[in-house]
Motif scaffolding. Sequence first.
Motif, PDB file in Angstrom:
ATOM      1  N   LEU A 178       0.833  -1.198   0.000  1.00  0.00           N
ATOM      2  CA  LEU A 178       0.000   0.000   0.000  1.00  0.00           C
ATOM      3  C   LEU A 178       0.871   1.253   0.000  1.00  0.00           C
ATOM      4  O   LEU A 178       0.604   2.217  -0.728  1.00  0.00           O
ATOM      5  CB  LEU A 178      -0.926  -0.022   1.219  1.00  0.00           C
ATOM      6  CG  LEU A 178      -2.099   0.936   1.228  1.00  0.00           C
ATOM      7  CD1 LEU A 178      -3.022   0.690   0.051  1.00  0.00           C
ATOM      8  CD2 LEU A 178      -2.870   0.792   2.532  1.00  0.00           C
ATOM      9  N   GLY A 179       1.941   1.231   0.797  1.00  0.00           N
ATOM     10  CA  GLY A 179       2.888   2.349   0.805  1.00  0.00           C
ATOM     11  C   GLY A 179       3.548   2.554  -0.546  1.00  0.00           C
ATOM     12  O   GLY A 179       3.736   3.691  -0.992  1.00  0.00           O
ATOM     13  N   MET A 180       3.895   1.454  -1.231  1.00  0.00           N
ATOM     14  CA  MET A 180       4.508   1.579  -2.555  1.00  0.00           C
ATOM     15  C   MET A 180       3.530   2.137  -3.577  1.00  0.00           C
ATOM     16  O   MET A 180       3.922   2.895  -4.467  1.00  0.00           O
ATOM     17  CB  MET A 180       5.029   0.220  -3.044  1.00  0.00           C
ATOM     18  CG  MET A 180       6.407  -0.157  -2.575  1.00  0.00           C
ATOM     19  SD  MET A 180       7.723   1.072  -2.797  1.00  0.00           S
ATOM     20  CE  MET A 180       7.724   1.386  -4.542  1.00  0.00           C
ATOM     21  N   ILE A 181       2.261   1.770  -3.455  1.00  0.00           N
ATOM     22  CA  ILE A 181       1.254   2.346  -4.358  1.00  0.00           C
ATOM     23  C   ILE A 181       1.201   3.856  -4.147  1.00  0.00           C
ATOM     24  O   ILE A 181       1.179   4.629  -5.116  1.00  0.00           O
ATOM     25  CB  ILE A 181      -0.127   1.688  -4.144  1.00  0.00           C
ATOM     26  CG1 ILE A 181      -0.094   0.236  -4.634  1.00  0.00           C
ATOM     27  CG2 ILE A 181      -1.219   2.477  -4.851  1.00  0.00           C
ATOM     28  CD1 ILE A 181      -1.326  -0.583  -4.267  1.00  0.00           C
ATOM     29  N   GLY A 182       1.205   4.296  -2.888  1.00  0.00           N
ATOM     30  CA  GLY A 182       1.248   5.733  -2.599  1.00  0.00           C
ATOM     31  C   GLY A 182       2.517   6.371  -3.115  1.00  0.00           C
ATOM     32  O   GLY A 182       2.489   7.476  -3.672  1.00  0.00           O
TER      33      GLY A 182
ATOM     34  N   THR B 287       4.673   9.693  -9.677  1.00  0.00           N
ATOM     35  CA  THR B 287       4.013  10.040 -10.936  1.00  0.00           C
ATOM     36  C   THR B 287       3.606  11.508 -10.943  1.00  0.00           C
ATOM     37  O   THR B 287       3.830  12.224 -11.931  1.00  0.00           O
ATOM     38  CB  THR B 287       2.782   9.130 -11.135  1.00  0.00           C
ATOM     39  OG1 THR B 287       3.232   7.774 -11.168  1.00  0.00           O
ATOM     40  CG2 THR B 287       2.038   9.463 -12.409  1.00  0.00           C
ATOM     41  N   PHE B 288       3.038  11.975  -9.838  1.00  0.00           N
ATOM     42  CA  PHE B 288       2.649  13.381  -9.723  1.00  0.00           C
ATOM     43  C   PHE B 288       3.869  14.290  -9.887  1.00  0.00           C
ATOM     44  O   PHE B 288       3.815  15.291 -10.613  1.00  0.00           O
ATOM     45  CB  PHE B 288       1.972  13.618  -8.368  1.00  0.00           C
ATOM     46  CG  PHE B 288       1.595  15.050  -8.133  1.00  0.00           C
ATOM     47  CD1 PHE B 288       0.472  15.589  -8.743  1.00  0.00           C
ATOM     48  CD2 PHE B 288       2.362  15.866  -7.309  1.00  0.00           C
ATOM     49  CE1 PHE B 288       0.114  16.912  -8.529  1.00  0.00           C
ATOM     50  CE2 PHE B 288       2.016  17.182  -7.099  1.00  0.00           C
ATOM     51  CZ  PHE B 288       0.896  17.712  -7.709  1.00  0.00           C
ATOM     52  N   VAL B 289       4.982  13.946  -9.231  1.00  0.00           N
ATOM     53  CA  VAL B 289       6.208  14.751  -9.329  1.00  0.00           C
ATOM     54  C   VAL B 289       6.750  14.728 -10.755  1.00  0.00           C
ATOM     55  O   VAL B 289       7.158  15.764 -11.296  1.00  0.00           O
ATOM     56  CB  VAL B 289       7.267  14.261  -8.319  1.00  0.00           C
ATOM     57  CG1 VAL B 289       8.628  14.894  -8.582  1.00  0.00           C
ATOM     58  CG2 VAL B 289       6.811  14.573  -6.892  1.00  0.00           C
TER      59      VAL B 289
END
Length: 198
Positions: free
Chosen positions: A119-123, A129-131
């Motif tokens: 879950l942390g890796m998905i975040g 991706t946003f950066v």
Amino acid sequence: MMTAIDAVRSVHHRIFGSLERVADAWLLGLLARFAFAAVLWMYFLNSAQTKVGDGLFGFFSIQPGAYYQIAYPAVEAANGDIGAVPFFPWGLMVVLGTYAEFILPLLIVIGLFSRLAALGMIGFIAVQTFVDITVHQIGAEAVGTIFDRLPDAVIADQRLLWVVPLAVVVLKGPGLLSVDVILGRRRDNTASAMHARA
């Protein structure tokens, strides 16, 4: 009377139902972790290593490149002076992002705290991706789109495929060969032994 279609359906359900029952609890998570390890572990490890110094003690030294990779707007606002970048929130983001890139993939590969790590890796991938899109301003051709005829966009296609095995680990668990399962068995055996003594 059973038709040919019913017979085929019955055979199909027996074969694939048996496979699902046998493999469901242990195989999917294991395959997902294997795919992550084979395709992405070295990618994230190499990326993380660019953010710290060399050698054993270099691991505890965040390099200026980490600030450029993770917090470029703050570095730009400080006219390139890393020392002038405020720790809250930018420096903290750099430290957490750097060590998350080391720790989370390792936890997934060995299968320890697997669901939380996945879950942390998905975040992490979402933030990465946003950066990439907003800060590094990669071009539209690299971003791509889903449901198009081209399967090789760096962001839309690749990152979606990165998230799928992680989602499997979150939803199905790490599979049979994992530290989580070993620790769970040890805990269950200890609880059974204590219950038997009572």
